[in-house]
Write a protein that holds these residues in place. Structure first.
Motif, mmCIF file in Angstrom:
data_model
loop_
_atom_site.group_PDB
_atom_site.id
_atom_site.type_symbol
_atom_site.label_atom_id
_atom_site.label_comp_id
_atom_site.label_asym_id
_atom_site.label_seq_id
_atom_site.Cartn_x
_atom_site.Cartn_y
_atom_site.Cartn_z
ATOM 1 N N LEU A 242 1.058 -1.325 0.163
ATOM 2 C CA LEU A 242 0.022 0.165 0.006
ATOM 3 C C LEU A 242 0.717 1.330 0.023
ATOM 4 C CD1 LEU A 242 -2.826 -0.927 2.405
ATOM 5 C CD2 LEU A 242 -3.084 -0.667 0.045
ATOM 6 N N TYR A 243 2.157 1.192 0.692
ATOM 7 C CA TYR A 243 2.798 2.559 0.825
ATOM 8 C C TYR A 243 3.652 2.529 -0.414
ATOM 9 C CZ TYR A 243 0.252 3.558 4.970
ATOM 10 O OH TYR A 243 -0.816 3.951 5.584
ATOM 11 N N THR A 244 4.153 1.391 -1.017
ATOM 12 C CA THR A 244 4.839 1.423 -2.268
ATOM 13 C C THR A 244 3.744 2.159 -3.299
ATOM 14 O OG1 THR A 244 6.062 -0.510 -1.800
ATOM 15 C CG2 THR A 244 5.748 0.227 -4.180
ATOM 16 N N LEU A 245 2.765 1.841 -3.385
ATOM 17 C CA LEU A 245 1.795 2.459 -4.177
ATOM 18 C C LEU A 245 1.557 3.828 -3.978
ATOM 19 C CD1 LEU A 245 -1.210 -0.277 -4.137
ATOM 20 C CD2 LEU A 245 0.219 0.083 -6.155
ATOM 21 N N GLU A 246 1.431 4.237 -2.552
ATOM 22 C CA GLU A 246 1.475 5.802 -2.295
ATOM 23 C C GLU A 246 2.325 6.382 -2.818
ATOM 24 O OE1 GLU A 246 -0.860 7.229 1.349
ATOM 25 O OE2 GLU A 246 1.244 7.390 2.063
ATOM 26 N N LYS A 247 3.816 6.018 -2.300
ATOM 27 C CA LYS A 247 4.766 6.696 -2.728
ATOM 28 C C LYS A 247 5.137 6.746 -4.362
ATOM 29 C CE LYS A 247 6.920 8.907 -0.728
ATOM 30 N NZ LYS A 247 6.905 10.554 -0.184
ATOM 31 N N LEU A 248 4.718 5.712 -5.115
ATOM 32 C CA LEU A 248 4.908 6.006 -6.567
ATOM 33 C C LEU A 248 3.818 6.833 -7.200
ATOM 34 C CD1 LEU A 248 4.727 1.897 -7.216
ATOM 35 C CD2 LEU A 248 6.814 3.748 -7.803
ATOM 36 N N THR A 249 2.689 6.926 -6.519
ATOM 37 C CA THR A 249 1.504 7.898 -7.122
ATOM 38 C C THR A 249 2.157 9.179 -6.811
ATOM 39 O OG1 THR A 249 -0.076 6.291 -6.690
ATOM 40 C CG2 THR A 249 -0.811 8.579 -7.093
ATOM 41 N N GLN A 250 2.695 9.597 -5.388
ATOM 42 C CA GLN A 250 3.296 11.048 -5.117
ATOM 43 C C GLN A 250 4.226 11.170 -5.986
ATOM 44 O OE1 GLN A 250 4.474 10.679 -0.983
ATOM 45 N NE2 GLN A 250 2.244 10.549 -0.350
ATOM 46 N N LEU A 251 5.443 10.360 -6.766
ATOM 47 C CA LEU A 251 6.357 10.672 -7.246
ATOM 48 C C LEU A 251 6.099 10.797 -8.839
ATOM 49 C CD1 LEU A 251 9.276 9.092 -5.380
ATOM 50 C CD2 LEU A 251 8.473 11.624 -5.179
ATOM 51 N N GLY A 252 4.808 10.850 -9.205
ATOM 52 C CA GLY A 252 4.392 10.720 -10.557
ATOM 53 C C GLY A 252 4.289 9.542 -11.340
ATOM 54 N N ALA A 253 4.750 8.253 -10.723
ATOM 55 C CA ALA A 253 4.451 7.072 -11.510
ATOM 56 C C ALA A 253 2.766 6.664 -11.410
ATOM 57 C CB ALA A 253 5.432 6.079 -10.831
ATOM 58 N N ARG A 254 2.705 5.664 -12.302
ATOM 59 C CA ARG A 254 1.135 5.003 -12.257
ATOM 60 C C ARG A 254 1.200 3.637 -12.122
ATOM 61 N NH1 ARG A 254 -1.752 3.732 -17.295
ATOM 62 N NH2 ARG A 254 -0.156 4.715 -18.460
ATOM 63 N N PRO A 255 0.907 3.360 -10.765
ATOM 64 C CA PRO A 255 0.631 1.960 -10.601
ATOM 65 C C PRO A 255 -0.475 1.341 -10.975
ATOM 66 C CG PRO A 255 0.478 3.379 -8.400
ATOM 67 C CD PRO A 255 0.843 4.284 -9.761
ATOM 68 N N ILE A 256 -0.576 0.145 -11.623
ATOM 69 C CA ILE A 256 -1.710 -0.239 -12.379
ATOM 70 C C ILE A 256 -2.173 -1.753 -11.503
ATOM 71 C CG2 ILE A 256 -1.339 0.946 -14.208
ATOM 72 C CD1 ILE A 256 -0.094 -1.558 -15.455
ATOM 73 N N SER A 257 -1.494 -2.375 -10.546
ATOM 74 C CA SER A 257 -1.859 -3.568 -10.139
ATOM 75 C C SER A 257 -1.539 -3.663 -8.917
ATOM 76 C CB SER A 257 -1.123 -4.883 -10.992
ATOM 77 O OG SER A 257 0.249 -4.781 -10.866
ATOM 78 N N CYS A 258 -2.157 -4.532 -8.010
ATOM 79 C CA CYS A 258 -2.083 -5.098 -6.911
ATOM 80 C C CYS A 258 -2.616 -6.425 -6.407
ATOM 81 C CB CYS A 258 -2.317 -4.076 -5.655
ATOM 82 S SG CYS A 258 -3.983 -3.713 -5.490
ATOM 83 N N SER A 259 -2.389 -7.192 -5.469
ATOM 84 C CA SER A 259 -3.039 -8.391 -5.402
ATOM 85 C C SER A 259 -3.107 -8.623 -3.818
ATOM 86 C CB SER A 259 -2.226 -9.421 -5.856
ATOM 87 O OG SER A 259 -0.770 -9.717 -5.346
ATOM 88 N N ASP A 260 -4.023 -9.737 -3.463
ATOM 89 C CA ASP A 260 -4.232 -10.394 -2.044
ATOM 90 C C ASP A 260 -4.265 -11.778 -2.304
ATOM 91 O OD1 ASP A 260 -6.764 -10.353 -2.575
ATOM 92 O OD2 ASP A 260 -7.542 -9.110 -1.098
ATOM 93 N N SER A 261 -4.802 -12.369 -1.079
ATOM 94 C CA SER A 261 -4.882 -13.874 -1.215
ATOM 95 C C SER A 261 -6.095 -14.169 -1.955
ATOM 96 C CB SER A 261 -5.089 -14.378 0.468
ATOM 97 O OG SER A 261 -5.948 -13.883 0.851
ATOM 98 N N SER A 262 -7.012 -13.444 -2.359
ATOM 99 C CA SER A 262 -8.251 -13.678 -3.179
ATOM 100 C C SER A 262 -8.074 -13.494 -4.629
ATOM 101 C CB SER A 262 -9.456 -13.031 -2.585
ATOM 102 O OG SER A 262 -9.057 -11.509 -3.107
#
Length: 450
Positions: A242-262
């Motif tokens: 979650l905080y990788t996604l947050e910092k990527l967004t803050q620095l102008g990158a575009r995160p497009i995926s994540c996952s969990d056990s489901s």
């Protein structure tokens, strides 16, 4: 038979059935072979043999009561690998997969990770096969209290300072700390990851994810590139992800995926990080609920994975951040990433890429930040929390973040410079392992045999 082969054969005989531990050790020793041959002190002083055997292994029973009054029993572990550079430091993991081999692999990696930070920290790891999922808050509290009732006699602010890991967040740290204080009658910095209101550091929750992104930023900067506009693949949906996604967004990158056990969530327009944090941190819901607010996103349940492989690595993108668990990214996944145009992989989890995947990245010549370097931000800010506790002080969030960013820059610089020294520019696997090993090994020799 050469020294590394003999050492690995001896390890398999002395520690049978610990596959993840062997994998972590093999990766390190194969890289270190020229260093060990060039400086005979390391062999003559049996530095590697000493590092492979933890200074102390503590295995214990945890008996606790569930909400129905039934007695439950779990296994507990604390493996204190090395105190050469400072107090033992490493997280606690609560997950059904936990066993002695996994704890030993994590603790072994922690030695070098902590050494790379430049901070005075030893290496350790611990945890239990307890599964917090599906447990009530009362059950989690009682389990944590039972766990600490045994562990408390082996830890202390200048002895061993555990933190959180998978299944151990701020809530669990609170219960563990409360029991430690109850048993010992002292308010001291014996656990990190505490709530900011009673001894925790601002920025600790974000640190591993933020630090991973800062490391990627430095990798890209070395070749004149930036994060801006980069499509990013991230696995996991826990604290690190979650905080990788947050910092990527803050620095102008575009995160497009994540996952969990489901399953896996893909949102090519860019993930709504604020919504994800609400779903996973506050409401503790599965990722599928994201679709209620973003109908243009796609959710792929685990049951629909092709050949059991997560689709998180099979989307076109420029950067990848494995932030879930060990060996989640296979050789086939790595080949797909390279074919789809990935220019860098930065590990937020511990050893998330298989050996086949790492070989693929190195052959392709893409930027690759191994976990022992790239995910060191969490333990770095844990040490900053220890500093604040010792001084009975509290740093502003800006100071913590600036210090974290500087530490991650220094880790990258050390690893990159060491790779250059050994004629392998850009090989941060070699650079991180050698730089971490030499700091610990030289201190062991200087301190004598014990």
């Amino acid at each position: 038979m050469d020294y590394v082969t003999r050492t690995l054969d001896g390890l398999r005989r002395s520690s049978p059935g610990q596959g993840e531990f062997y994998q972590a050790v093999e990766e390190v020793l194969e890289v270190l072979a020229p260093v060990l041959d060039a400086d005979r002190r390391y062999q003559d002083e049996a530095v590697v043999e000493r590092l492979l055997e933890p200074e102390r292994q503590i295995f214990f029973r945890i008996a606790w009561l569930d909400d129905q009054g039934r007695v439950r029993v779990n296994k507990g572990y604390r493996v204190q690998f090395s105190s050469t550079l400072g107090p033992y430091k490493g997280g606690l993991r609560f997950h059904p997969s936990v066993n002695a081999g996994i704890i030993k692999f994590l603790g072994f990696e922690q030695i070098f990770k902590n050494a790379l930070t430049g901070l005075p920290l030893g290496g350790a790891k611990g945890g239990s096969d307890f599964d917090p999922k599906g447990c009530s808050q009362g059950e989690i509290m009682r389990f944590c209290q039972a766990f600490m009732t045994e562990l408390h006699r082996h830890i202390g602010a200048t002895i061993d300072v555990p933190a959180g890991d998978i299944g151990v967040g701020q809530r669990e740290i609170g219960y563990l700390y409360g029991q430690y204080r109850r048993l010992n009658g002292r308010f001291e910095g014996v656990l990190t990851g505490k709530a900011a209101g009673w001894g925790g550091s601002l920025g600790r929750r974000e640190a591993t994810g933020y630090g991973c992104v800062y490391f990627a930023e430095n990798m890209l900067a070395e070749r004149g590139d930036t994060l801006a506009g980069k499509r990013c693949l991230v696995s996991g949906a826990g604290n690190v992800a979650l905080y990788t996604l947050e910092k990527l967004t803050q620095l102008g990158a575009r995160p497009i995926s994540c996952s969990d056990s489901s399953g896996t969530l893909i949102h090519r327009a860019g993930l709504d990080v604020a919504l994800l944090k609400d779903i996973k941190e506050r409401r503790r819901l599965p990722l599928r609920d994201y679709l209620d607010c973003h109908t243009d996103a796609t959710f792929i349940p685990v049951a629909d994975y092709t050949a059991g492989r997560s689709p998180v690595w099979h989307e076109p993108a420029e950067l990848a951040f494995p932030c879930a668990t060990q060996n989640e990214l296979t050789g086939v996944d790595a080949e797909a990433l390279v074919a789809n145009g990935v220019v860098g992989v930065c590990e937020g989890a511990n050893m998330p890429s298989t050996r086949e995947a790492v070989s693929c990245f190195l052959r392709a010549g893409i930027d690759y930040g191994p976990g022992k370097a790239a995910n060191a931000g969490g333990v770095a800010v844990s040490q900053l929390e220890m500093q604040q506790n010792a001084a009975m002080a509290r740093w502003p969030a800006e100071k913590v973040d600036q210090t974290l960013r500087a530490i991650m820059r220094d880790i990258h610089r050390r690893a990159s410079a060491t790779a250059e020294e050994f004629g392998a520019p850009g090989n941060l696997v070699l650079g991180a392992n050698v730089a971490g090993f030499r700091r610990v090994a030289d201190a062991m020799i200087e301190q004598g045999v014990f």
